[in-house]
Design an enzyme around this catalytic site. Structure first.
Site, PDB file in Angstrom:
ATOM      1  N   GLY A  73       2.092   4.960  -0.463  1.00  0.00           N
ATOM      2  CA  GLY A  73       1.524   6.297  -0.629  1.00  0.00           C
ATOM      3  C   GLY A  73       2.614   7.230  -1.134  1.00  0.00           C
ATOM      4  O   GLY A  73       2.665   7.608  -2.305  1.00  0.00           O
TER       5      GLY A  73
ATOM      6  N   CYS B 253       0.041  32.994  11.924  1.00  0.00           N
ATOM      7  CA  CYS B 253       0.313  33.733  13.145  1.00  0.00           C
ATOM      8  C   CYS B 253       0.757  32.798  14.265  1.00  0.00           C
ATOM      9  O   CYS B 253       0.120  32.709  15.324  1.00  0.00           O
ATOM     10  CB  CYS B 253      -0.934  34.520  13.529  1.00  0.00           C
ATOM     11  N   GLU B 254       1.754  32.028  13.987  1.00  0.00           N
ATOM     12  CA  GLU B 254       2.538  31.288  14.971  1.00  0.00           C
ATOM     13  C   GLU B 254       3.760  30.801  14.206  1.00  0.00           C
ATOM     14  O   GLU B 254       3.821  30.963  12.980  1.00  0.00           O
ATOM     15  CB  GLU B 254       1.768  30.127  15.596  1.00  0.00           C
TER      16      GLU B 254
ATOM     17  N   ARG C 119       4.057  19.352   7.076  1.00  0.00           N
ATOM     18  CA  ARG C 119       5.078  18.342   7.387  1.00  0.00           C
ATOM     19  C   ARG C 119       6.316  18.901   8.100  1.00  0.00           C
ATOM     20  O   ARG C 119       6.808  18.280   9.040  1.00  0.00           O
ATOM     21  CB  ARG C 119       5.485  17.570   6.125  1.00  0.00           C
TER      22      ARG C 119
ATOM     23  N   TYR D  14       6.498  17.069  11.584  1.00  0.00           N
ATOM     24  CA  TYR D  14       7.448  15.939  11.687  1.00  0.00           C
ATOM     25  C   TYR D  14       8.901  16.392  11.595  1.00  0.00           C
ATOM     26  O   TYR D  14       9.779  15.557  11.381  1.00  0.00           O
ATOM     27  CB  TYR D  14       7.217  14.949  10.536  1.00  0.00           C
TER      28      TYR D  14
ATOM     29  N   GLU E 296       0.844  -1.208   0.000  1.00  0.00           N
ATOM     30  CA  GLU E 296       0.000   0.000   0.000  1.00  0.00           C
ATOM     31  C   GLU E 296       0.875   1.253   0.000  1.00  0.00           C
ATOM     32  O   GLU E 296       0.901   2.006   0.983  1.00  0.00           O
ATOM     33  CB  GLU E 296      -0.878   0.005   1.266  1.00  0.00           C
TER      34      GLU E 296
ATOM     35  N   TYR F  51       0.824  13.920   1.383  1.00  0.00           N
ATOM     36  CA  TYR F  51       0.515  14.524   2.675  1.00  0.00           C
ATOM     37  C   TYR F  51       0.770  16.037   2.674  1.00  0.00           C
ATOM     38  O   TYR F  51       1.161  16.610   3.678  1.00  0.00           O
ATOM     39  CB  TYR F  51       1.302  13.824   3.801  1.00  0.00           C
TER      40      TYR F  51
HETATM   41  N1  LLP Z   1      -0.975   1.693   4.631  1.00  0.00           N
HETATM   42  C1  LLP Z   1      -1.358   2.072   5.852  1.00  0.00           C
HETATM   43  C2  LLP Z   1      -2.207   1.172   6.641  1.00  0.00           C
HETATM   44  C3  LLP Z   1      -0.946   3.304   6.363  1.00  0.00           C
HETATM   45  O1  LLP Z   1      -1.318   3.653   7.582  1.00  0.00           O
HETATM   46  C4  LLP Z   1      -0.153   4.156   5.571  1.00  0.00           C
HETATM   47  C5  LLP Z   1       0.262   5.466   6.059  1.00  0.00           C
HETATM   48  C6  LLP Z   1       0.220   3.727   4.286  1.00  0.00           C
HETATM   49  C7  LLP Z   1      -0.207   2.490   3.848  1.00  0.00           C
HETATM   50  C8  LLP Z   1       1.060   4.571   3.357  1.00  0.00           C
HETATM   51  O2  LLP Z   1       2.308   4.879   3.888  1.00  0.00           O
HETATM   52  P1  LLP Z   1       3.396   5.610   2.951  1.00  0.00           P
HETATM   53  O3  LLP Z   1       3.727   4.657   1.831  1.00  0.00           O
HETATM   54  O4  LLP Z   1       2.790   6.844   2.435  1.00  0.00           O
HETATM   55  O5  LLP Z   1       4.565   5.874   3.840  1.00  0.00           O
HETATM   56  N2  LLP Z   1       1.483  12.105   7.197  1.00  0.00           N
HETATM   57  C9  LLP Z   1       2.734  11.400   7.378  1.00  0.00           C
HETATM   58  C10 LLP Z   1       2.661   9.966   6.966  1.00  0.00           C
HETATM   59  C11 LLP Z   1       1.568   9.214   7.687  1.00  0.00           C
HETATM   60  C12 LLP Z   1       1.368   7.875   7.121  1.00  0.00           C
HETATM   61  C13 LLP Z   1       0.150   7.233   7.692  1.00  0.00           C
HETATM   62  N3  LLP Z   1      -0.086   5.936   7.182  1.00  0.00           N
HETATM   63  C14 LLP Z   1       3.837  12.127   6.607  1.00  0.00           C
HETATM   64  O6  LLP Z   1       3.554  13.144   5.991  1.00  0.00           O
HETATM   65  O7  LLP Z   1       4.995  11.713   6.662  1.00  0.00           O
END
Ligand code: LLP
Length: 402
Positions: A265, A332-333, A302, A306, A263, A360
């Protein structure tokens, strides 16, 4: 063949659609997808794009058209995927912490489902028994991921059912006749080391004898992408090789013909996107020269959330002498995009480009400080298309009862 979008093109797009603006390059997504499919060509593997990274429906449609499936983290993402035209057997819903009614809706929609708590698993078993195959999200107790906030598989994590609660899962299978087709893990985001995935597989392999109807091993997402010079992407070819060996060398898994699911992203959409913003103020505050832009943590959270690094370029003054700047937003922060960066001389009115903004980025944007969310533009087949209008005043008031 994929060609990089040039800074001149980005500048043209910024002039045409104004800023702040998210710009995505479709072919870059396909290029990343092809890396995955070619590396895993001789393993029975399916990729489900983790749509939480970027859900603009035009992006979802493109991802469907290139043949990738989709992973959803809410019932609304499932609905968006259906609207984008994904057949339901190409949609996966990996739920966490949700009300059981959402799972019932997902069953109604006939999509694949992964369940991440004993409580929902019990409700599922009681309602659907053996009639609907389902996956279980296991917490493998592995610490991995770029930082603690995006590490999800460790022994303090809310995600999944801890692997040490296997006997409770078995009990539920016995009492409710559950049909467990998939074992799922997702250990975190920004994972460079292929061995983390191998470790995860090994945890799942131990469980195989307990799930006689198992068909799918779902390893989640988390492949790392480079954010700054010197960063490396997860070596996907090495990953595929190691996974193949792990399957072949395992006495129980070998010969079972399990399907492998991922999966991704970030890997698919991070590098396809740039956030373009205009410099509003340059000020020398003594020990730091700040350049503020017409954007902020409300548009790209981000860095503040993070401590993530996003490469920043001044695309409107490429020949300018490099100087040291701290780039901030107009919120404003404190909303620092990057500290002490060497950037071609920045003048008020210049356009800055923030890299790796596809994943993201817009998706985590908000209207904080009552600012408008940016517009989004897609460049595909050399054509530039507006895929989301910038907010207007009425968007801020929508749903407010006046
Ligand atoms: N599958 C599940 C069950 C997940 O919880 C996630 C991400 C993914 C796949 C995809 O992960 P990726 O391939 O994108 O790393 N907002 C954060 C990342 C949070 C990811 C949450 N879950 C950032 O901007 O780094």
């Amino acid at each position: 063949m994929h060609e990089q979008i040039s800074n001149e093109q980005l500048l043209e797009v910024a002039n045409k659609f104004s800023t702040p603006l998210y710009v995505y390059h479709a072919e870059k997504i396909n290029q990343q997808y092809q890396k995955l499919t070619s590396a895993f060509a001789d393993i029975n593997t399916t990729f489900f794009y983790a749509s939480k990274a970027l859900t603009n429906i035009n992006i979802l449609k493109y991802i469907k058209d290139i043949g990738c499936n989709v992973d959803c983290s809410s019932i609304n993402e499932v609905k968006l995927a259906i609207l984008a035209g994904f057949p339901v057997d190409r949609i996966l819903y990996t739920s966490n912490g949700i009300d059981f009614s959402e799972i019932e809706e997902a069953v109604e929609a006939r999509v694949h489902i992964n369940i991440d708590s004993l409580s929902n698993l019990e409700k599922f078993g009681k309602k659907f028994g053996h009639s609907y195959p389902v996956g279980i999200r296991i917490r493998p107790n592995i610490m991995a991921g770029g930082n603690l906030k995006i590490a999800t598989g460790h022994d303090g994590s809310k995600f999944g059912i801890p692997v040490d609660q296997l006997s409770k899962i078995e009990q539920l299978i016995k009492t409710t006749n559950l049909y467990i087709k998939t074992l799922h893990i997702h250990t975190g985001s920004d994972i460079k080391d292929p061995d983390v995935f191998v470790k995860g597989i090994e945890v799942l392999f131990e469980l195989i004898p307990h799930f006689p109807e198992l068909e799918i091993i779902d390893l989640g997402g988390g492949f790392k992408v480079p954010y700054k010079a010197g960063d490396e992407e997860t070596d996907i070819i090495m990953l595929a090789k190691k996974i193949k060996e792990t399957f072949e060398n395992h006495p129980v898994a070998n010969g079972k013909n399990f399907k492998l699911w991922f999966e991704p992203g970030k890997f698919l959409v991070s590098a396809c996107g740039n956030l373009l913003a205009r410099v509003t103020v340059v000020k020398d505050n003594g020990n730091t020269v700040f350049a503020a832009v017409n954007s902020g943590l409300n548009h790209l959270i981000r860095p503040m959330m993070y401590d993530a690094y996003h490469h920043i370029e001044n695309i409107s003054n490429p020949a300018g002498v490099k100087k040291v700047y701290t780039i901030t937003g107009n919120i404003c922060e404190t909303d620092t995009f990057g500290s002490d960066r060497d950037i071609n001389e920045i003048r008020e009115g210049d356009i800055l480009s923030f890299h790796n903004a596809g994943a993201y980025g817009f998706e985590m944007a908000s209207n904080y400080n009552s600012r408008f969310k940016p517009a989004e533009v897609l460049i595909k087949d050399g054509k530039t298309q507006l895929i989301r209008k910038r907010d207007e005043m009425e968007d801020l008031l929508r749903n407010q009862v006046i």
